[in-house]
Design a protein around this motif. Structure first.
Motif, PDB file in Angstrom:
ATOM      1  N   VAL A  48      57.306 110.721 109.076  1.00 40.12           N
ATOM      2  CA  VAL A  48      58.410 110.757 110.033  1.00 40.12           C
ATOM      3  C   VAL A  48      59.585 110.125 109.316  1.00 40.12           C
ATOM      4  N   GLU A  49      60.716 110.817 109.374  1.00 43.55           N
ATOM      5  CA  GLU A  49      61.910 110.351 108.672  1.00 43.55           C
ATOM      6  C   GLU A  49      63.114 110.460 109.592  1.00 43.55           C
ATOM      7  N   VAL A  50      63.912 109.404 109.654  1.00 48.15           N
ATOM      8  CA  VAL A  50      65.190 109.455 110.364  1.00 48.15           C
ATOM      9  C   VAL A  50      66.218 109.941 109.347  1.00 48.15           C
ATOM     10  N   VAL A  51      66.711 111.168 109.541  1.00 48.47           N
ATOM     11  CA  VAL A  51      67.628 111.751 108.558  1.00 48.47           C
ATOM     12  C   VAL A  51      69.092 111.505 108.904  1.00 48.47           C
ATOM     13  N   LYS A  52      69.397 111.353 110.186  1.00 52.82           N
ATOM     14  CA  LYS A  52      70.721 110.999 110.704  1.00 52.82           C
ATOM     15  C   LYS A  52      70.463 110.192 111.961  1.00 52.82           C
ATOM     16  N   PRO A  53      71.438 109.438 112.438  1.00 52.96           N
ATOM     17  CA  PRO A  53      71.208 108.670 113.667  1.00 52.96           C
ATOM     18  C   PRO A  53      70.682 109.565 114.802  1.00 52.96           C
ATOM     19  N   GLY A  54      69.499 109.221 115.290  1.00 56.16           N
ATOM     20  CA  GLY A  54      68.878 109.949 116.394  1.00 56.16           C
ATOM     21  C   GLY A  54      68.201 111.256 116.014  1.00 56.16           C
ATOM     22  N   ILE A  55      68.214 111.633 114.741  1.00 58.24           N
ATOM     23  CA  ILE A  55      67.590 112.882 114.272  1.00 58.24           C
ATOM     24  C   ILE A  55      66.362 112.527 113.440  1.00 58.24           C
ATOM     25  N   LEU A  56      65.178 112.886 113.955  1.00 56.21           N
ATOM     26  CA  LEU A  56      63.918 112.580 113.277  1.00 56.21           C
ATOM     27  C   LEU A  56      63.217 113.864 112.869  1.00 56.21           C
ATOM     28  N   LEU A  57      62.638 113.843 111.666  1.00 54.88           N
ATOM     29  CA  LEU A  57      61.845 114.960 111.173  1.00 54.88           C
ATOM     30  C   LEU A  57      60.398 114.529 111.018  1.00 54.88           C
ATOM     31  N   LEU A  58      59.498 115.444 111.305  1.00 57.64           N
ATOM     32  CA  LEU A  58      58.066 115.252 111.076  1.00 57.64           C
ATOM     33  C   LEU A  58      57.632 116.297 110.063  1.00 57.64           C
ATOM     34  N   ASN A  59      56.986 115.860 109.004  1.00 61.49           N
ATOM     35  CA  ASN A  59      56.398 116.757 108.014  1.00 61.49           C
ATOM     36  C   ASN A  59      54.906 116.476 107.970  1.00 61.49           C
ATOM     37  N   PHE A  60      54.125 117.525 107.721  1.00 66.86           N
ATOM     38  CA  PHE A  60      52.691 117.303 107.571  1.00 66.86           C
ATOM     39  C   PHE A  60      52.129 118.184 106.485  1.00 66.86           C
ATOM     40  N   VAL A  61      51.023 117.704 105.925  1.00 70.72           N
ATOM     41  CA  VAL A  61      50.196 118.476 105.010  1.00 70.72           C
ATOM     42  C   VAL A  61      48.776 118.338 105.527  1.00 70.72           C
ATOM     43  N   SER A  62      48.110 119.464 105.723  1.00 69.61           N
ATOM     44  CA  SER A  62      46.712 119.454 106.135  1.00 69.61           C
ATOM     45  C   SER A  62      45.844 119.814 104.939  1.00 69.61           C
ATOM     46  N   MET A  63      44.937 118.923 104.588  1.00 72.52           N
ATOM     47  CA  MET A  63      43.956 119.200 103.543  1.00 72.52           C
ATOM     48  C   MET A  63      42.595 119.466 104.180  1.00 72.52           C
ATOM     49  N   SER A  64      42.607 119.583 105.502  1.00 69.02           N
ATOM     50  CA  SER A  64      41.407 119.807 106.287  1.00 69.02           C
ATOM     51  C   SER A  64      41.010 121.279 106.236  1.00 69.02           C
ATOM     52  N   ARG A 116      61.689 119.337 113.391  1.00 66.00           N
ATOM     53  CA  ARG A 116      62.545 118.278 113.930  1.00 66.00           C
ATOM     54  C   ARG A 116      61.935 117.831 115.250  1.00 66.00           C
ATOM     55  N   LEU A 117      61.940 116.536 115.485  1.00 69.44           N
ATOM     56  CA  LEU A 117      61.416 115.985 116.726  1.00 69.44           C
ATOM     57  C   LEU A 117      62.550 115.894 117.739  1.00 69.44           C
ATOM     58  N   THR A 118      62.310 116.419 118.925  1.00 78.11           N
ATOM     59  CA  THR A 118      63.296 116.368 119.990  1.00 78.11           C
ATOM     60  C   THR A 118      62.828 115.356 121.015  1.00 78.11           C
ATOM     61  N   GLY A 119      63.680 114.382 121.317  1.00 74.48           N
ATOM     62  CA  GLY A 119      63.337 113.348 122.282  1.00 74.48           C
ATOM     63  C   GLY A 119      64.496 112.412 122.494  1.00 74.48           C
ATOM     64  N   ASP A 120      64.247 111.352 123.241  1.00 77.17           N
ATOM     65  CA  ASP A 120      65.279 110.365 123.573  1.00 77.17           C
ATOM     66  C   ASP A 120      65.264 109.241 122.538  1.00 77.17           C
ATOM     67  N   PHE A 121      65.889 109.494 121.393  1.00 75.65           N
ATOM     68  CA  PHE A 121      65.907 108.524 120.301  1.00 75.65           C
ATOM     69  C   PHE A 121      67.238 107.792 120.200  1.00 75.65           C
ATOM     70  N   GLY A 122      68.166 108.093 121.106  1.00 76.10           N
ATOM     71  CA  GLY A 122      69.481 107.462 121.044  1.00 76.10           C
ATOM     72  C   GLY A 122      70.126 107.732 119.705  1.00 76.10           C
TER      73      GLY A 122
END
Length: 189
Positions: A48-64, A116-122
């Motif tokens: 999870v990375e905050v790329v700009k104020p209130g903008i969060l990204l989630l990245n994943f890699v599945s090795m499963s 991108r994660l959408t939510g109330d992150f201010g």
């Protein structure tokens, strides 16, 4: 090596740093808040990375080898004075003006993706914590410095998702477990 999906993953975090041979010493003090959080184990890598104020990204890699469903509401972010759950996962489409938002998505075996994660992150520029309920487990992401995050991203980009056994990748790339995994607690509403 399969690099196309992982290059897309790195596109979400900005740029690909040079590949250092060994990890230099970073500040050894524990950090309480950060713009970067990660979970790494032999099945999954989540960031999870905050790329700009209130903008969060989630990245994943599945090795499963199995598919699992990720629900937006099962991603919890701890802010300065409160906890919040993610409302939607937003996927960029070919038209930047029309992203697609979904409440859940399947994590396919041996895959990588970013949303991108959408939510109330201010206007949060840093967060105090990130956790993901995945199936019947809670994954707690660990805070990272910017340098450690970029170092991790560089190593993750070199993973071979077509490998029959990821243990060699782990050894060569010197990946280390980050975060923690525990049985899921009671679901918060």
């Amino acid at each position: 090596m399969i690099r196309i999906p992982l290059l897309l993953w790195l596109a979400f975090i900005g740029h690909s740093p040079e590949q250092p041979q060994s990890k230099p010493q970073s500040d050894s003090r524990p950090i309480d808040k950060s713009a970067y959080f990660a979970f790494v184990d032999h099945d999954y890598i989540f960031t999870v990375e905050v790329v700009k104020p209130g903008i969060l990204l989630l990245n994943f890699v599945s090795m499963s080898d199995g598919e699992i469903r990720l629900f937006a509401r099962d991603i919890r972010i701890t802010l300065d004075n409160r906890k919040t759950t993610v409302k939607l996962l937003t996927v960029e489409t070919g038209d930047i003006r029309q992203p697609m938002s979904v409440g859940s998505m399947n994590i396919r075996p041996r895959s990588s993706f970013g949303v991108r994660l959408t939510g109330d992150f201010g206007q949060a520029q840093q967060i105090f914590g990130a956790a993901i309920r995945l199936g019947d487990e809670d994954l707690k992401l660990a805070p990272l410095t910017s340098f450690d995050f970029e170092f991790l991203a560089a190593r993750v980009n070199r993973l071979n998702l077509g490998s029959p056994d990821f243990s060699e990748d782990w050894r060569v790339l010197r990946l280390e477990k980050l975060g923690s995994r525990s049985p899921a607690g009671r679901r918060e509403r």
